[in-house]
Design an enzyme around this catalytic site. Structure first.
Site, short mmCIF file in Angstrom:
data_model
loop_
_atom_site.label_atom_id
_atom_site.label_comp_id
_atom_site.label_asym_id
_atom_site.label_seq_id
_atom_site.Cartn_x
_atom_site.Cartn_y
_atom_site.Cartn_z
N LYS A 22 69.16 -8.14 55.69
CA LYS A 22 69.82 -7.28 56.69
C LYS A 22 69.53 -7.81 58.10
CE LYS A 22 67.75 -3.28 58.02
NZ LYS A 22 67.53 -3.11 59.47
N ASN A 23 68.26 -8.15 58.36
CA ASN A 23 67.85 -8.48 59.73
C ASN A 23 68.18 -9.91 60.14
OD1 ASN A 23 67.07 -5.86 59.90
ND2 ASN A 23 64.86 -6.27 59.82
N CYS A 116 64.16 5.82 68.50
CA CYS A 116 64.49 6.15 67.11
C CYS A 116 63.24 6.77 66.49
CB CYS A 116 64.96 4.91 66.36
SG CYS A 116 63.61 3.88 65.81
N ARG A 121 61.20 2.04 71.47
CA ARG A 121 61.99 0.82 71.29
C ARG A 121 62.83 0.45 72.52
NH1 ARG A 121 64.05 0.65 65.23
NH2 ARG A 121 64.09 -1.57 65.65
N ASP A 309 57.59 -3.99 58.67
CA ASP A 309 58.58 -3.38 57.77
C ASP A 309 58.06 -3.24 56.34
OD1 ASP A 309 61.47 -4.96 59.33
OD2 ASP A 309 60.16 -3.32 59.91
N ARG A 401 70.88 2.39 54.56
CA ARG A 401 71.09 1.51 55.72
C ARG A 401 70.55 0.12 55.43
NH1 ARG A 401 68.61 3.26 61.06
NH2 ARG A 401 69.45 1.20 61.45
#
Ligand code: EPZ
Length: 421
Positions: A22-23, A116, A121, A309, A401
């Protein structure tokens, strides 16, 4: 809203194919804005964040053909330079359109992402870097309005930028901006994550001139335009790590395939320290769980150190392993929200500032729990896989997500997970 119902107690056995990262996919999709020519991507994961990113690019005028894991993008008709709050607030990575739009079109209006669940952030380093490249950025009513109209040829000017903090998004935004800037840009104290190297390698295939990828000093020579390119997105380190923890916790035997083990070192090391057996192969890793797992000590930090993560997932491991575990989160200020939900399942966790002390040896019991952010929801799934009885996880849109078909992949390995809506 969908929820997951998990019946715990089944060891996982078998092979799992790890999806694209994803990243890496998010900045690489956005890099299409820098070129007039087609960008043909393979191994794009099927995730909510990817859909949101494609919606944003389409709204800017990028033509996107997305079929399964392939995505063909062409940005030769970009007419809108506005990234609205509605989209940016659901996917913070939208801020990455700022650098490419400024570099290619000389203007951008992007909503500030706002905070968030895991932290405030800020994007001050993104903004400061673009200002050093000559852009004018005004923040008003929650939006960043940026222009290069006052610059020679309306082009960003290459320069040396020292980033005060190691920032993945900041490095990506400024690297993309530098690709079309006049002259040379040096990014000092750059992030070294494999996803940044993947973005850089894709940009190089598109015709960019970049040196130093994977080091803390990235040097970009600006070019006038980019060319057609095809690129395959790297594997998702965090998805792979999540399955490795699941194998260890359930006492199972799982092979994670289509990965590059060299980019998993800090995670693999902690799986070994927990007492699970690990066999590293060329493009896969075998993890065999161990009935008697040991708690581990984790300190999160930028790559190649242990990734933030993966912190929530290892907290789930620590609470069922033997002994006292210690998890220190140094990247984000509020990334322990999964702890309260794990405590409701019977975990013993004591939080002091940015360190969570876990007392292991607990038998978790299934409960109704709530996902709060992407990786927190992954840790609740892991806890549910080993808890006695049924665990129901609410608000799993957080999970969707960042994980492609997670319950389907777990069920193929022998888990008992149902999605209810
Ligand atoms: C990326 O977020 C990832 N997201 C995050 O993954 C990941 O946790 C994070 O990098 C760290 O590895 C994507 O790649 C889409 P940062 P990013 O800028 O770029 C501070 C997930 O679960 N900072 O490296 O937003 C910031 O507050 C997500 O997949 C500033 O102070 O992270 C944080 O403390 C969660 N000013 C630290 O730097 C800035 O201008 C690292 O943030 C930018 C960042």
């Amino acid at each position: 809203m969908d929820k997951l119902v998990i019946e715990g107690g089944y060891p996982l056995e078998g092979e799992v194919c790890i999806s694209g990262a994803k990243n890496a996919a998010l900045p690489i999709l956005i890099a299409s804005l820098l070129s007039d020519e087609p960008l043909n991507l393979q191994n794009v994961p099927y995730l909510q964040d990817i859909e949101t990113c494609i919606d944003l690019l389409s709204a800017l005028g990028v033509q996107v053909k997305h079929k399964e894991a392939s995505c063909l993008l062409q940005a030769n008709h970009v007419t809108n330079f506005d990234a609205p709050y509605g989209l940016v607030k659901t996917m913070r990575a939208s801020i990455l359109v700022l650098g490419p739009l400024l570099a290619k079109y000389g203007e951008a209006r992007v909503s500030l992402p706002g905070g968030c669940a895991i932290g405030s952030r800020p994007v001050d380093i993104h903004i400061k870097g673009l200002e050093l490249m000559g852009a004018k950025l005004i923040i008003d009513k929650g939006y960043i309005s940026a222009t290069t109209a006052h610059l020679p040829n309306k082009k960003l000017q290459g320069c040396s930028i020292f980033m005060d903090q190691v920032t993945v998004g900041g490095t990506e935004n400024l690297m993309m901006a530098a690709v079309l800037a006049e002259g040379e840009t040096i990014l000092e104290n750059a992030a070294k994550e494999p996803e940044i190297v993947d973005l850089g390698n894709c940009l190089i295939k598109m015709g960019a001139i970049i040196d130093g990828l994977g080091t803390d000093k990235i040097i970009i020579q600006g070019v006038s335009s980019l060319k057609e390119a095809s690129y395959k997105i790297m594997f998702d380190r965090i998805e792979a790590g999540t399955f490795m923890v699941a194998a260890a916790m359930t006492g199972g035997k799982v092979v994670c395939k289509n990965i590059n083990p060299e980019e998993m070192e800090s995670i693999t090391q902690k799986i070994k320290e927990s007492g699970a057996k690990v066999e590293v192969r060329e493009d896969s890793i075998l993890v065999c769980g161990n009935k008697k797992l040991e708690s581990v000590k984790i300190i999160t930090a930028p790559y190649p150190a242990f990734p933030t993560d993966m912190q929530a997932q290892f907290m789930a491991l620590n609470v069922v392993a033997e002994g006292v575990g210690e998890i220190t989160e140094t990247i984000f200020e509020n990334r322990f929200m999964h702890a309260q939900e794990l405590i409701r399942m019977g975990a013993e966790i004591d939080i002091k500032q940015n360190t969570a002390i876990t007392k292991g040896g607990n038998i978790l019991t299934g409960a109704n729990v709530m996902a709060t952010d992407l990786r927190a929801s992954a840790s609740l799934v892991l806890a549910g896989l080993v808890a006695k009885g049924k665990t129901t996880i609410e608000r799993i849109y957080h999970l969707d997500r960042g994980y492609e078909k997670l319950e389907a992949k777990f069920n193929i390995l022998g888990a008992k997970i149902k999605r209810l809506n």
